[in-house]
Design a protein around this motif. Structure first.
Motif, PDB file in Angstrom:
ATOM      1  N   GLY A 167       6.935  76.464  52.918  1.00  0.00           N
ATOM      2  CA  GLY A 167       6.480  77.827  52.760  1.00  0.00           C
ATOM      3  C   GLY A 167       4.978  77.875  52.992  1.00  0.00           C
ATOM      4  O   GLY A 167       4.407  77.065  53.705  1.00  0.00           O
ATOM      5  N   PHE A 168       4.325  78.855  52.396  1.00  0.00           N
ATOM      6  CA  PHE A 168       2.874  79.006  52.549  1.00  0.00           C
ATOM      7  C   PHE A 168       2.183  78.536  51.281  1.00  0.00           C
ATOM      8  O   PHE A 168       2.573  78.902  50.168  1.00  0.00           O
ATOM      9  CB  PHE A 168       2.520  80.469  52.820  1.00  0.00           C
ATOM     10  N   ASN A 169       1.166  77.713  51.440  1.00  0.00           N
ATOM     11  CA  ASN A 169       0.389  77.259  50.297  1.00  0.00           C
ATOM     12  C   ASN A 169      -0.976  76.810  50.769  1.00  0.00           C
ATOM     13  O   ASN A 169      -1.252  76.722  51.969  1.00  0.00           O
ATOM     14  CB  ASN A 169       1.106  76.133  49.554  1.00  0.00           C
ATOM     15  N   GLY A 170      -1.842  76.531  49.821  1.00  0.00           N
ATOM     16  CA  GLY A 170      -3.179  76.116  50.175  1.00  0.00           C
ATOM     17  C   GLY A 170      -3.977  75.733  48.955  1.00  0.00           C
ATOM     18  O   GLY A 170      -3.466  75.701  47.825  1.00  0.00           O
ATOM     19  N   SER A 171      -5.238  75.433  49.181  1.00  0.00           N
ATOM     20  CA  SER A 171      -6.118  75.056  48.088  1.00  0.00           C
ATOM     21  C   SER A 171      -7.544  75.388  48.464  1.00  0.00           C
ATOM     22  O   SER A 171      -7.913  75.448  49.644  1.00  0.00           O
ATOM     23  CB  SER A 171      -5.996  73.560  47.783  1.00  0.00           C
ATOM     24  N   VAL A 172      -8.361  75.611  47.441  1.00  0.00           N
ATOM     25  CA  VAL A 172      -9.803  75.783  47.600  1.00  0.00           C
ATOM     26  C   VAL A 172     -10.480  74.932  46.533  1.00  0.00           C
ATOM     27  O   VAL A 172      -9.928  74.716  45.442  1.00  0.00           O
ATOM     28  CB  VAL A 172     -10.235  77.261  47.465  1.00  0.00           C
ATOM     29  N   SER A 173     -11.659  74.462  46.836  1.00  0.00           N
ATOM     30  CA  SER A 173     -12.406  73.678  45.854  1.00  0.00           C
ATOM     31  C   SER A 173     -13.893  73.813  46.118  1.00  0.00           C
ATOM     32  O   SER A 173     -14.312  74.139  47.237  1.00  0.00           O
ATOM     33  CB  SER A 173     -11.996  72.202  45.895  1.00  0.00           C
ATOM     34  N   GLY A 174     -14.668  73.574  45.075  1.00  0.00           N
ATOM     35  CA  GLY A 174     -16.116  73.603  45.194  1.00  0.00           C
ATOM     36  C   GLY A 174     -16.727  72.601  44.246  1.00  0.00           C
ATOM     37  O   GLY A 174     -16.169  72.300  43.185  1.00  0.00           O
ATOM     38  N   GLY A 175     -17.865  72.041  44.644  1.00  0.00           N
ATOM     39  CA  GLY A 175     -18.494  71.036  43.810  1.00  0.00           C
ATOM     40  C   GLY A 175     -20.002  71.145  43.831  1.00  0.00           C
ATOM     41  O   GLY A 175     -20.605  71.687  44.775  1.00  0.00           O
ATOM     42  N   TYR A 176     -20.606  70.613  42.777  1.00  0.00           N
ATOM     43  CA  TYR A 176     -22.064  70.603  42.646  1.00  0.00           C
ATOM     44  C   TYR A 176     -22.481  69.238  42.135  1.00  0.00           C
ATOM     45  O   TYR A 176     -21.856  68.676  41.226  1.00  0.00           O
ATOM     46  CB  TYR A 176     -22.522  71.691  41.672  1.00  0.00           C
ATOM     47  N   ARG A 177     -23.515  68.677  42.754  1.00  0.00           N
ATOM     48  CA  ARG A 177     -24.044  67.389  42.320  1.00  0.00           C
ATOM     49  C   ARG A 177     -25.545  67.517  42.120  1.00  0.00           C
ATOM     50  O   ARG A 177     -26.227  68.242  42.848  1.00  0.00           O
ATOM     51  CB  ARG A 177     -23.786  66.311  43.381  1.00  0.00           C
ATOM     52  N   TYR A 178     -26.025  66.763  41.146  1.00  0.00           N
ATOM     53  CA  TYR A 178     -27.470  66.776  40.946  1.00  0.00           C
ATOM     54  C   TYR A 178     -27.948  65.392  40.543  1.00  0.00           C
ATOM     55  O   TYR A 178     -27.371  64.743  39.677  1.00  0.00           O
ATOM     56  CB  TYR A 178     -27.891  67.785  39.868  1.00  0.00           C
ATOM     57  N   ALA A 179     -29.005  64.944  41.213  1.00  0.00           N
ATOM     58  CA  ALA A 179     -29.713  63.732  40.821  1.00  0.00           C
ATOM     59  C   ALA A 179     -31.189  64.111  40.781  1.00  0.00           C
ATOM     60  O   ALA A 179     -31.636  64.780  39.861  1.00  0.00           O
ATOM     61  CB  ALA A 179     -29.439  62.607  41.803  1.00  0.00           C
ATOM     62  N   LYS A 180     -31.936  63.741  41.799  1.00  0.00           N
ATOM     63  CA  LYS A 180     -33.295  64.253  41.941  1.00  0.00           C
ATOM     64  C   LYS A 180     -33.296  65.555  42.732  1.00  0.00           C
ATOM     65  O   LYS A 180     -34.257  66.330  42.662  1.00  0.00           O
ATOM     66  CB  LYS A 180     -34.172  63.215  42.643  1.00  0.00           C
ATOM     67  N   ASN A 181     -32.226  65.775  43.499  1.00  0.00           N
ATOM     68  CA  ASN A 181     -32.103  66.968  44.335  1.00  0.00           C
ATOM     69  C   ASN A 181     -30.682  67.503  44.230  1.00  0.00           C
ATOM     70  O   ASN A 181     -29.741  66.752  43.990  1.00  0.00           O
ATOM     71  CB  ASN A 181     -32.411  66.622  45.800  1.00  0.00           C
ATOM     72  N   PRO A 182     -30.505  68.807  44.422  1.00  0.00           N
ATOM     73  CA  PRO A 182     -29.156  69.386  44.324  1.00  0.00           C
ATOM     74  C   PRO A 182     -28.359  69.186  45.609  1.00  0.00           C
ATOM     75  O   PRO A 182     -28.919  69.086  46.701  1.00  0.00           O
ATOM     76  CB  PRO A 182     -29.440  70.872  44.079  1.00  0.00           C
ATOM     77  N   LYS A 183     -27.026  69.172  45.446  1.00  0.00           N
ATOM     78  CA  LYS A 183     -26.105  69.020  46.572  1.00  0.00           C
ATOM     79  C   LYS A 183     -24.864  69.862  46.302  1.00  0.00           C
ATOM     80  O   LYS A 183     -24.439  69.968  45.151  1.00  0.00           O
ATOM     81  CB  LYS A 183     -25.711  67.547  46.750  1.00  0.00           C
ATOM     82  N   TYR A 184     -24.295  70.431  47.353  1.00  0.00           N
ATOM     83  CA  TYR A 184     -23.154  71.325  47.203  1.00  0.00           C
ATOM     84  C   TYR A 184     -22.071  70.937  48.202  1.00  0.00           C
ATOM     85  O   TYR A 184     -22.366  70.464  49.304  1.00  0.00           O
ATOM     86  CB  TYR A 184     -23.560  72.784  47.461  1.00  0.00           C
ATOM     87  N   ASN A 185     -20.836  71.147  47.818  1.00  0.00           N
ATOM     88  CA  ASN A 185     -19.744  70.948  48.769  1.00  0.00           C
ATOM     89  C   ASN A 185     -18.619  71.923  48.450  1.00  0.00           C
ATOM     90  O   ASN A 185     -18.442  72.360  47.309  1.00  0.00           O
ATOM     91  CB  ASN A 185     -19.219  69.509  48.724  1.00  0.00           C
ATOM     92  N   GLY A 186     -17.866  72.280  49.480  1.00  0.00           N
ATOM     93  CA  GLY A 186     -16.729  73.177  49.324  1.00  0.00           C
ATOM     94  C   GLY A 186     -15.679  72.875  50.369  1.00  0.00           C
ATOM     95  O   GLY A 186     -15.966  72.279  51.412  1.00  0.00           O
TER      96      GLY A 186
END
Length: 804
Positions: free
Chosen positions: A233-252
């Motif tokens: 059938g139809f399905n899916g997913s979404v995700s998001g992330g945040y990382r921090y050390a000395k500088n910020p980082k993002y992913n999706g």
């Protein structure tokens, strides 16, 4: 009549073809005693509940699991509108047919949306031919890119230059979904950094590949298996992330899947953006002087990747698939270095070198794949792949060098350079694999052809009064082409309940040409090679009793130099320190022997010995009294004796543990124009993972790894270790998951080492943003039921194997 005819066909099959097939079969009934068609049946190991096989019951509720190994199992059955049932654990000796008593499901009045079929995989699976690191089940894996995940993978080491080492050996080949990546060196490291954990299903570590695989990779193969949505059938997913050390980082990321009886269409998109920083020092004694350098770098990466594919199920035997995937990466960085220059005898600083390097670049890649798969009766299969991949890299750098007097203020002189270095790579491959039963065993035949063309331009400019002036003496063009044609054959047979053998041979013909166009005087502008090699492999497995099995294996393999290592261009850190390729590198050859013991299907111990001739590795060497280069050369030989032990076990019902330890002795030797390398090291790698199943649906992890001092070219490296922890929680009927983790808690993932080679002594070390706090949220939507499996006549496992 139809029911009787079906059973007669099944009986005829077993009498004719299946006399020796170890089989488990049974029937699923409802509470009225009628067979339930299209129920989901999972065969699972009793020890860890990991799924072994899956099937769908037929129109009469019957199911069959073929070719089941000996072990202790239980069966879980589920169907929408009925309560799931698990059988009691049972033993199977791996022989004949085991008929399971009929399993009866009771109907339930609950809303169908609340009925969910669950099965879980262990984080690490130890299999006879490989170790599998299941990324999707790990809390600490969230928010990592592929290169960071490889640092956590059992037996894998990522050195300070982001090269991969497996069981103390270089020459690791990286595959993506079973297809070899053409990238290496910095290009491969940057590609792996662009791949986020949300894209990856598992990492397979194959230390003794069969003849089916390309002969390259003396250390083995790392296959990164990307996620494929198998729901209907139809399905899916979404995700998001945040990382921090000395500088910020993002992913999706986002993924969708639509599957029906005759086709499956899927797609995904991933994005990452973030700033990073690193620092290192290099101390060297050379030409009567001391050069004490400290470097800081800050860089920004933005990576996007996509996958879009369709599989057409022409019938139960034939599938045609189309796939396109790609990455688009942009980056910019700025490094600043400060070098104190002093006399070796008195240690008094007489000058300083201040240098910076501003770099900008894009790395784009698109791959196209056409696949045809045939799965016939009696284990006959045919698989054909056509692939085209293009890589377009465009990089530039701007590098001022300023020398100051001992007072740190007076400018002695300045030199500024600019480089523009585009690289184009085009890859064409065609591959055919065929398997069939022969003489009581399984015969595999295959052929492959690949053509690679690379064009590398190095334009060097002197900055004079603020304007770039091309330096023709330092600018050049390097074109490299390579064609490899290969064929292989392997045969595997189980002679009785105790002995299983496999033999194979692969033959490869290679023709390559490197052409350097430059105004510099060079007697060897064209490097052409043409050679044929044979690569035998063999193995024998002996099941001495129910709890113990042994395997003896041998393989010969080759590693060809990477395109980057052959490229003679210079990449400068400053004008006194640079990296350069070597177009005269020869392939390296390895002969590997391994003895493996497995106890109760879980405790694995492997003793291996590898001899590598013409080992190529990176070394640091003095060019003159002031300048140092990092370049690849062929050493005479490397020997590697290793012992690996891995063991997954459960301390309690809520505490699962996986540990692996590899101890090895490595010896590098060479005589390079009178400069001797004769280094030995006794080293070990350890990895441990603890998973805790907590109340109220929480799951926690504590993991860590340790690398003892070892060898890297002509360097003796320092030890490294890392401890990470995390926790996760599912909610909204298990559709949503949040994971929080911290990596490298004690900030010990830095690198260091020293080298004493010829008239050059060096030591160095550095750190990067390895300690990070990560938060990741994911949500699954669409149809998560298996209802649409009614339209399929084969098992889930077969369908998964047909999706490329």
């Amino acid at each position: 009549m139809k029911h009787i005819f079906t059973h007669l066909l099944v009986l005829s099959y077993f009498l004719t073809f299946g006399k020796n097939d170890p089989t488990i079969s049974g029937t699923v009934l409802d509470d009225q005693g009628q067979g339930i068609p299209y129920a989901t049946i999972l065969l699972q190991k009793s020890m860890d509940s990991s799924m072994v096989k899956a099937d769908i019951s037929d129109d009469h509720g019957d199911y069959i699991f073929l070719n089941v190994s000996a072990g202790n199992y239980f069966i879980e059955v589920s169907y929408i509108g009925f309560s799931s049932v698990q059988t009691e654990p049972f033993d199977f000796d791996g022989r004949g047919i085991l008929n399971i008593p009929s399993i009866t499901l009771k109907s339930q009045a609950e809303d169908l949306a609340e009925v969910v079929v669950k099965s879980s995989r262990p984080i690490v699976e130890v299999q006879p031919d490989k170790t599998v690191f299941n990324i999707d089940g790990s809390v600490n894996a969230e928010g990592n890119n592929a290169l960071e995940l490889l640092r956590k993978s059992p037996g894998v080491v990522v050195d300070n230059n982001e090269n991969l080492i497996l069981q103390g050996k270089n020459g690791v080949q990286v595959f993506i979904d079973g297809k070899k990546s053409p990238l290496s060196g910095d290009d491969l490291a940057n590609y792996l950094k662009s791949m986020q954990s949300t894209e990856i299903d598992a990492i397979e570590i194959i230390t003794n590949p069969s003849a089916k695989y390309d002969a390259e990779g003396n250390a083995g193969i790392i296959n990164i298996r990307l996620k494929k949505n198998q729901n209907l059938g139809f399905n899916g997913s979404v995700s998001g992330g945040y990382r921090y050390a000395k500088n910020p980082k993002y992913n999706g990321s986002a993924a969708i899947n639509y599957r029906e009886k005759y086709f499956n269409t899927f797609g995904s998109y991933n994005v990452y953006s973030g700033d990073n920083s690193s620092n290192f020092f290099l101390y060297r004694e050379q030409g009567g002087n001391i050069y004490d350098q400290n470097n800081e770098e800050r860089f920004h990466h933005q990576n996007q990747s996509f996958r879009l594919g369709t599989d057409l199920f022409l019938d139960k035997k034939n599938t045609v698939g189309f796939l396109i995937d790609g990455t688009m990466n942009t980056s910019n960085s700025l490094s600043n270095s400060h070098t104190n220059i002093s006399g070796l005898n008195d240690g008094i600083i007489d000058s300083f070198l201040l240098a910076s390097n501003a770099m900008e670049g894009t790395r784009d890649n698109i791959n196209f794949n056409l696949n045809y798969a045939y799965q016939g009766e009696h284990d006959k299969s045919l698989n054909f792949d056509l692939d085209y991949g293009l890589y377009r890299n465009n990089n530039s750098s701007y590098q001022p060098n300023q020398y100051l007097d001992a007072d740190g203020k007076t400018v002695l002189f300045e030199r500024t350079f600019k480089n523009v270095t585009p690289t184009d790579i085009d890859i064409y491959t065609a591959k055919l694999d065929y398997e069939t039963n022969l003489a009581g065993g399984k015969l595999a035949l295959g052929t492959k052809t690949s053509t690679v063309k690379t064009d590398n331009t190095f334009d060097n400019f002197d900055i004079i009064e603020g304007s770039p002036v091309k330096n023709a003496d330092r600018s050049n063009v390097f074109a490299y082409s390579e064609n490899v044609n290969a064929a292989y054959s392997s045969w595997q047979k189980k002679f009785n309940d105790k002995i299983n053998i496999n033999i194979g041979v692969r033959v490869e013909h290679t023709h390559s040409m490197g052409d350097l166009t430059s105004t510099q005087n060079s007697a060897n502008k064209v490097v052409e090679r043409d050679y044929i090699d044979f690569f035998p492999s063999a193995g024998i497995t002996w099941q001495s009793n129910q709890d113990n099995s042994w395997r003896l294996a041998y393989s010969r393999r080759i590693d060809r130099p990477s395109y980057q290592d052959l490229n003679p261009f210079e990449l400068k850190l400053d004008e006194l320190t640079f990296k350069r390729g070597n177009p005269f590198l020869s392939p390296q050859y390895s002969n590997s022997y391994a003895l493996t013991h497995t106890y109760k299907y879980t405790l694995n111990s492997t003793l291996s010995y590898t001899i590598i001739n013409d080992l190529f590795t990176e070394i640091t060497d003095a060019v003159d009294d002031r300048t140092t280069t990092l370049t690849s050369v062929n050493l005479a030989q490397q020997t590697n004796l290793a012992l690996s032990v891995s063991y997954p076990f459960n301390l309690t019902k809520w505490w699962n543990v996986y540990t692996t330890l590899t101890a090895y002795r490595i010896h590098n030797e060479a005589n390079l124009e009178g400069k001797i390398i004769d280094l030995n090291a006794n080293a070990l790698n350890f990895y441990g993972q603890n998973t805790f199943l907590l109340p109220k649906g929480f799951k926690a992890e504590l993991s860590g790894w340790y690398n003892a001092p070892s060898l890297w070219g002509n360097w003796v490296t320092n030890s490294q270790y890392d401890v990470s922890a995390g926790i996760s929680k599912k909610f909204w009927n298990d559709a949503a998951t949040i994971k929080i983790s911290i990596s490298d808690i004690f900030y010990t993932n830095g690198w260091g080492g020293e080298s004493n080679f010829g008239n050059l002594y060096m030591r160095g070390g550095g750190n990067w943003e390895s300690r990070q706090i990560r938060v990741n949220f994911s949500y699954l939507f669409g149809n998560k039921q298996v209802k649409a499996a009614r339209s399929r006549q084969t098992g889930i496992e077969d369908e998964q194997n047909r999706v490329k």
